[in-house]
Design a protein around this motif. Sequence first.
Motif, PDB file in Angstrom:
ATOM      1  N   CYS A  43      -6.086  24.606 -21.634  1.00  0.00           N
ATOM      2  CA  CYS A  43      -6.734  23.395 -22.174  1.00  0.00           C
ATOM      3  C   CYS A  43      -6.900  23.437 -23.687  1.00  0.00           C
ATOM      4  O   CYS A  43      -7.464  22.514 -24.274  1.00  0.00           O
ATOM      5  N   HIS A  44      -6.429  24.499 -24.304  1.00  0.00           N
ATOM      6  CA  HIS A  44      -6.548  24.649 -25.759  1.00  0.00           C
ATOM      7  C   HIS A  44      -5.153  24.837 -26.364  1.00  0.00           C
ATOM      8  O   HIS A  44      -4.755  25.953 -26.707  1.00  0.00           O
ATOM      9  N   PRO A  45      -4.378  23.750 -26.490  1.00  0.00           N
ATOM     10  CA  PRO A  45      -2.997  23.853 -26.959  1.00  0.00           C
ATOM     11  C   PRO A  45      -2.866  24.421 -28.364  1.00  0.00           C
ATOM     12  O   PRO A  45      -1.795  24.906 -28.741  1.00  0.00           O
ATOM     13  N   ASN A  56       4.378  29.083 -25.323  1.00  0.00           N
ATOM     14  CA  ASN A  56       3.736  29.899 -24.301  1.00  0.00           C
ATOM     15  C   ASN A  56       2.263  30.060 -24.621  1.00  0.00           C
ATOM     16  O   ASN A  56       1.858  30.113 -25.785  1.00  0.00           O
ATOM     17  N   ILE A  57       1.460  30.095 -23.556  1.00  0.00           N
ATOM     18  CA  ILE A  57       0.022  30.155 -23.702  1.00  0.00           C
ATOM     19  C   ILE A  57      -0.574  30.890 -22.507  1.00  0.00           C
ATOM     20  O   ILE A  57      -0.004  30.878 -21.408  1.00  0.00           O
ATOM     21  N   SER A  58      -1.692  31.534 -22.707  1.00  0.00           N
ATOM     22  CA  SER A  58      -2.386  32.187 -21.613  1.00  0.00           C
ATOM     23  C   SER A  58      -2.811  31.143 -20.579  1.00  0.00           C
ATOM     24  O   SER A  58      -3.260  30.051 -20.935  1.00  0.00           O
ATOM     25  N   MET A  59      -2.669  31.474 -19.294  1.00  0.00           N
ATOM     26  CA  MET A  59      -3.049  30.541 -18.242  1.00  0.00           C
ATOM     27  C   MET A  59      -4.548  30.270 -18.246  1.00  0.00           C
ATOM     28  O   MET A  59      -4.994  29.274 -17.684  1.00  0.00           O
ATOM     29  N   GLN A  60      -5.318  31.120 -18.865  1.00  0.00           N
ATOM     30  CA  GLN A  60      -6.756  30.901 -18.977  1.00  0.00           C
ATOM     31  C   GLN A  60      -7.102  30.008 -20.163  1.00  0.00           C
ATOM     32  O   GLN A  60      -8.260  29.630 -20.344  1.00  0.00           O
ATOM     33  N   PRO A 119       1.240  17.581 -33.679  1.00  0.00           N
ATOM     34  CA  PRO A 119       1.240  19.028 -33.414  1.00  0.00           C
ATOM     35  C   PRO A 119       0.438  19.327 -32.145  1.00  0.00           C
ATOM     36  O   PRO A 119      -0.586  18.686 -31.874  1.00  0.00           O
ATOM     37  N   ASN A 120       0.912  20.273 -31.367  1.00  0.00           N
ATOM     38  CA  ASN A 120       0.294  20.695 -30.109  1.00  0.00           C
ATOM     39  C   ASN A 120       0.440  19.668 -28.991  1.00  0.00           C
ATOM     40  O   ASN A 120      -0.115  19.845 -27.912  1.00  0.00           O
ATOM     41  N   GLU A 121       1.179  18.580 -29.240  1.00  0.00           N
ATOM     42  CA  GLU A 121       1.491  17.622 -28.188  1.00  0.00           C
ATOM     43  C   GLU A 121       2.957  17.776 -27.777  1.00  0.00           C
ATOM     44  O   GLU A 121       3.743  18.453 -28.449  1.00  0.00           O
ATOM     45  N   ILE A 122       3.325  17.147 -26.664  1.00  0.00           N
ATOM     46  CA  ILE A 122       4.647  17.350 -26.068  1.00  0.00           C
ATOM     47  C   ILE A 122       5.421  16.039 -26.091  1.00  0.00           C
ATOM     48  O   ILE A 122       4.924  14.994 -25.664  1.00  0.00           O
TER      49      ILE A 122
END
Length: 348
Positions: free
Chosen positions: A132-134, A125-129, A97-100
Amino acid sequence: MYKPLSQFLVILFLFIGTIGCNKQKNKIFYDSFSTNISLLGETMKTDSVMLRYPFRVRHQDSLAVIMDLHHPEYFYHAFTYPHFRPLFSFGKRGQAPNEILSAENFRLINGRMWGLDANKHLITNISMQDMCHPENAKETQLDKEIIRALDFTLYDDSCFIIPDYSGKYRFHVIDKNGNIRSSHGKIPTFKRKNENIALAQAWRSFIDYNPNNQTLAMVTQLGEVLEIYNLKDSTHIVKIGPHGEPEFNESGDMAIPSGIMGFSDIQVTDKYIYTVFHGRSFKEIAQQQQPIIDGGQYIYIFSLKGEPLYKYTLDHYIYGIDVNEKTREIYALDVNSNQPIVNFKLKH
């Protein structure tokens, strides 16, 4: 010999129809560009990050992201923009989970990063800020009817556009829940009658959409075909270059490429459509001597109506591009170099 009027009218209509078809085909095919320009690039120094196969590059404000297909640990690498000083790597490769599993493309829009994982069949989708926290990423699972999505773009904030690989359509509009909202277009082939998966594979296209002019553009990975959809007035333009349609041999549901390597990236700006073009045959590629050269040596620029305007011949072979019309420059990725980020100054 005298011919009845009705027979004469039929012949006349057929003649007019033939002229009409020929005029239409003349509008579709192009054989040259209005302006040809040679362009030298400036290599950017990125010694602290070893990029293996950088495929896509995009920026927003002072941040740039490069997607690397072959990096052993991470798919994405963040840099400052425009100096490309390395910041951090993220998007860990793996099945957890949270890996690609497989990164196909990504977008930076309104402070968020969107990424497509074809193997997991989802868009994140994730905030650009927060990259580092997938664990904070949001996931959109794609409809099971979608056959392996290989590219995507955002459409009207809450929807996506994904090319169709069934052969029935050209692309789908996907809602925020990952469901197919509508399907559009047909593969504009003049040579093939069977609309099947093999044909869709051969016509694999890279896409981009600009919401400011509502222009969706697609270019084929094989052959030399550009398609432009204006999603405001539903017009569709097809442009086919000297290398023609994608060429392939069909084996079951598989398309085996047999012609040329075509386009590898596209960006629709407010003024133009920028594309990367290869134009080398698979035979030529296979017969290369060491060192092997990968990528395209040309940037083709079209009008929003598909008119071929500028052909740039580069001193590098590249894959992905990021166009900045305000500063009149392009950052491109040369997979053949240990210093793969190259800056080109536009001259048109």
